[in-house]
Design an enzyme around this catalytic site. Structure first.
Site, PDB file in Angstrom:
ATOM      1  N   SER A 146       0.847  -1.193   0.000  1.00 41.55           N
ATOM      2  CA  SER A 146       0.000   0.000   0.000  1.00 41.55           C
ATOM      3  C   SER A 146       0.881   1.240   0.000  1.00 41.55           C
ATOM      4  O   SER A 146       1.982   1.238   0.555  1.00 41.55           O
ATOM      5  CB  SER A 146      -0.888   0.008   1.252  1.00 41.55           C
ATOM      6  OG  SER A 146      -1.447   1.284   1.480  1.00 41.55           O
ATOM      7  N   TYR A 171      -1.615  -0.505  10.779  1.00 40.45           N
ATOM      8  CA  TYR A 171      -1.780  -1.033   9.432  1.00 40.45           C
ATOM      9  C   TYR A 171      -0.642  -0.565   8.524  1.00 40.45           C
ATOM     10  O   TYR A 171      -0.059  -1.356   7.769  1.00 40.45           O
ATOM     11  CB  TYR A 171      -3.128  -0.588   8.853  1.00 40.45           C
ATOM     12  CG  TYR A 171      -3.332  -1.013   7.414  1.00 40.45           C
ATOM     13  CD1 TYR A 171      -3.736  -2.306   7.100  1.00 40.45           C
ATOM     14  CD2 TYR A 171      -3.104  -0.109   6.367  1.00 40.45           C
ATOM     15  CE1 TYR A 171      -3.916  -2.695   5.775  1.00 40.45           C
ATOM     16  CE2 TYR A 171      -3.281  -0.501   5.046  1.00 40.45           C
ATOM     17  CZ  TYR A 171      -3.676  -1.791   4.756  1.00 40.45           C
ATOM     18  OH  TYR A 171      -3.838  -2.166   3.448  1.00 40.45           O
TER      19      TYR A 171
END
Length: 273
Positions: A146, A171
């Site tokens: 990501s 995350y």
């Protein structure tokens, strides 16, 4: 593109029950690959395979596999099953990912849940499948990361962020770790090439973390599959975004940090390795 371009290849796609993982499995099967379709439970894997067949995939191309990545012992069993039945594995797509919960949550293995599902499971799989990947002679590992990894930092003193927890920071750290460790998954001389990528902002279960509208998951999967193709010239350890090599977080460029991360990961996966 030819339907036979991957006809002699076997690919393991983790987190293939929905979203980018499912679409990646569909596209790889469309190109002729035998696809090992991983999901958290047997029921989810069987349902994913049934949907793939409905979408046009041949049933004999698909193998359902189940493992709950919140239990590292199940990751190890999954790897053992793959090695037993597929001694030469051509592709490993580490796509499985989980949102970090609102509150810090540790797995039974003692690891923050998103760190374990998003990074430690991939690290362990790459370790346990290395012989099978090397046996392929031209294997590739594709880590679905990501762009948030560039906002992250590794909390070395408290990697599970128990003392000061933020779901976004947890995350992002998991994706930074995955991106950093990519080169380690393909040692020189192993016959393996490993890359990571940002598949773009897609309409998947992870979208609430970003809070914006996303593109269809198939678009993200197309970016993943482009890096899986044998004729795609890729740089080992590189991070891709939009089809091109993109800048990575500073930590991902530091040899000392990489060694520290690999040592930490080996400690955290412990006996499961």
């Amino acid at each position: 593109m030819s339907e036979s371009v991957l006809s002699a290849r076997t690919a393991l796609v983790t987190g293939a029950s929905s979203g980018i993982g499912w679409e990646t499995a569909r596209l790889l099967a469309e190109l002729g690959a035998t696809v090992l379709v991983h999901a958290r439970t047997t029921g989810e894997a069987e349902a994913a395979v049934a949907r793939l067949v409905d979408a046009g995939a041949r049933r004999d191309q698909l193998v359902e596999l189940a493992a709950d990545f919140t239990h590292l012992s199940e990751v190890a069993v999954l790897a053992g099953t793959v090695v037993k039945h597929y001694p030469a594995l051509d592709l490993l797509v580490n796509n499985a990912a989980a949102l970090a919960p609102e509150r810090c949550t540790l797995t039974d293995d003692g690891n923050e849940v998103s760190l374990q599902v998003n990074f430690l499971a991939a690290h362990l799989l790459a370790r346990l499948l290395r012989a099978s990947l090397s046996a392929s002679g031209d294997a590739r590992i594709v880590n679905v990361s990501s762009s948030l990894h560039r906002t992250a930092s590794m909390n070395w003193s408290d990697p599970h962020r128990v003392k000061k927890y933020s779901r976004v920071a947890a995350y992002a750290q998991s994706q930074l770790a995955l991106t950093m460790a990519t080169a380690d998954m393909a040692p020189v001389g192993s016959g393996i090439t490993a890359v990571s990528l940002n598949p773009g902002l897609c309409d998947t279960a992870l979208l609430p973390l970003y809070g914006r509208a996303g593109a269809p998951a198939a678009e993200g999967a197309a970016a993943v599959v482009r890096l899986c193709l044998p004729d795609a010239a890729v740089a080992n350890g590189a991070y891709y975004d939009g089809g091109s090599v993109a800048p990575v977080a500073q930590a991902a460029q530091e040899e000392r940090s990489l060694k520290r991360l690999v040592k930490l990961a080996d400690q955290l996966v412990g006996q499961a390795a």
